[in-house]
Design an enzyme around this catalytic site. Structure first.
Site, mmCIF file in Angstrom:
data_model
loop_
_atom_site.group_PDB
_atom_site.id
_atom_site.type_symbol
_atom_site.label_atom_id
_atom_site.label_comp_id
_atom_site.label_asym_id
_atom_site.label_seq_id
_atom_site.Cartn_x
_atom_site.Cartn_y
_atom_site.Cartn_z
ATOM 1 N N ASP A 191 0.840 -1.196 0.000
ATOM 2 C CA ASP A 191 0.000 0.000 0.000
ATOM 3 C C ASP A 191 0.879 1.251 0.000
ATOM 4 O O ASP A 191 0.580 2.233 0.671
ATOM 5 C CB ASP A 191 -0.935 -0.007 1.214
ATOM 6 C CG ASP A 191 -2.076 0.995 1.070
ATOM 7 O OD1 ASP A 191 -2.324 1.446 -0.058
ATOM 8 O OD2 ASP A 191 -2.713 1.331 2.084
ATOM 9 N N LYS A 194 2.665 3.256 -5.930
ATOM 10 C CA LYS A 194 2.120 2.232 -6.833
ATOM 11 C C LYS A 194 3.158 1.743 -7.849
ATOM 12 O O LYS A 194 3.105 0.588 -8.264
ATOM 13 C CB LYS A 194 0.876 2.763 -7.561
ATOM 14 C CG LYS A 194 -0.182 3.353 -6.610
ATOM 15 C CD LYS A 194 -0.451 2.474 -5.408
ATOM 16 C CE LYS A 194 -1.184 3.237 -4.310
ATOM 17 N NZ LYS A 194 -1.219 2.500 -3.025
ATOM 18 N N ASP A 219 -3.320 -3.117 -2.346
ATOM 19 C CA ASP A 219 -4.407 -2.133 -2.332
ATOM 20 C C ASP A 219 -4.293 -1.199 -3.541
ATOM 21 O O ASP A 219 -3.230 -1.070 -4.153
ATOM 22 C CB ASP A 219 -4.348 -1.325 -1.041
ATOM 23 C CG ASP A 219 -5.559 -0.419 -0.863
ATOM 24 O OD1 ASP A 219 -6.610 -0.700 -1.483
ATOM 25 O OD2 ASP A 219 -5.462 0.574 -0.112
ATOM 26 N N ASN A 220 -5.402 -0.554 -3.875
ATOM 27 C CA ASN A 220 -5.453 0.488 -4.921
ATOM 28 C C ASN A 220 -5.010 -0.030 -6.289
ATOM 29 O O ASN A 220 -4.396 0.698 -7.063
ATOM 30 C CB ASN A 220 -4.582 1.692 -4.535
ATOM 31 C CG ASN A 220 -5.006 2.363 -3.256
ATOM 32 O OD1 ASN A 220 -4.196 2.562 -2.357
ATOM 33 N ND2 ASN A 220 -6.274 2.708 -3.142
ATOM 34 N N GLU A 249 -11.158 4.258 -0.934
ATOM 35 C CA GLU A 249 -11.496 4.611 0.436
ATOM 36 C C GLU A 249 -12.394 5.840 0.550
ATOM 37 O O GLU A 249 -12.109 6.901 0.008
ATOM 38 C CB GLU A 249 -10.212 4.839 1.258
ATOM 39 C CG GLU A 249 -9.130 5.634 0.563
ATOM 40 C CD GLU A 249 -8.137 4.770 -0.196
ATOM 41 O OE1 GLU A 249 -6.981 5.202 -0.318
ATOM 42 O OE2 GLU A 249 -8.507 3.674 -0.654
#
Length: 264
Positions: A191, A194, A219-220, A249
């Site tokens: 997380d 990226k 995540d993401n 989120e």
């Protein structure tokens, strides 16, 4: 004249507040780029200037004001309430947090690596579910974030379970075995930046920090997105991957978590 001017100023202020508090957030909540631009650039910088504080500092204040010391779940709840009612922040969030919780409970890991601590929200969620004597190492590049995260973790009463390390992931991953006595990680939560997901995954492989059955949870992967990472774990014979659809989120923008089992 003065009364008219006063009414005009009051009406203008009310309109600006309505735009800031409700209208613009509602308009951008379905568009990832606009949501990130509004919450993570415009609002954050404006509030930083007006309050002479940072978003992580304001988040910490909300924890200290509303959470019970030594109660991890109340810390998580205080942060979620702050992010939904006061100010958006880039935690994994309550919706994806439930997916994170289920994976942690399913794996029941003894050794965990988190890449990207930010203010310690996901760190607290993970650590609160770990079995006794488990070890969670969390890496954070930004020293200001790390300072806040340490205080959030301490407020949750989890400092004995967590080792927070400051610095670049690319420098620390090769030192894991030597510095922390870790042979392999049962669970890795990605997380952080990226563009570091894929190189850090390959670095974990090269350093022998993944065993057969190790879990990568990223995540993401949709917003902001990690296309090179997804292409790798979904097409490599070394992984079996599953996508958990959710939302960015505290918004309605599609996002999700990618769970990848390392096959050796």
């Amino acid at each position: 004249m003065w009364l008219t001017l006063l009414y005009s100023c009051t009406g203008g202020a009310a309109l600006l507040y309505a735009l800031y508090r409700w209208l613009i957030p509602t308009a951008v909540q379905y568009h990832g780029g606009l949501a990130l631009l509004w919450h993570d650039m415009i609002v954050e910088r404006m509030l930083d200037t007006l309050t002479q504080s940072t978003r992580p500092q304001r988040l910490l204040h909300a924890v200290q004001k509303n959470a019970t010391r030594g109660d991890p779940r109340s810390v998580v709840k205080a942060i979620d309430n702050f992010c939904r009612q006061k100010e958006w922040a880039m935690n994994v969030g309550d919706e994806k947090g439930c997916i994170l919780d289920s994976v942690v409970s399913e794996v029941n890991p003894v050794t965990v690596l988190e890449l990207g601590t930010y203010c310690g929200y996901s760190t607290v969620r993970i650590a609160s579910l770990l079995p006794p004597h488990a070890k969670l190492i969390t890496l954070e590049f930004n020293p200001d974030y790390a300072k806040i995260a340490r205080q959030v973790i301490a407020w949750a009463g989890l400092e004995d379970k967590i080792q927070l390390v400051e610095g670049p992931s690319g420098e620390w991953i090769p030192k894991m075995k030597e510095q922390f006595g870790v042979k392999t990680f049962d669970l890795v939560f990605l997380d952080h930046w990226k563009d570091r997901y894929l190189p850090d995954t390959k670095l974990l492989e090269d350093c022998g920090l993944l065993r057969k059955g190790s879990i990568l949870l990223a995540d993401n992967v949709i917003c902001p997105g990690t296309p090179d990472y997804l292409e790798y774990v979904r097409n490599s014979p070394r992984y079996k991957s599953q996508y958990f659809k959710s939302h960015l989120e505290y918004t309605k923008v599609e996002d999700g978590l990618e769970k990848s089992v390392f096959l050796g």
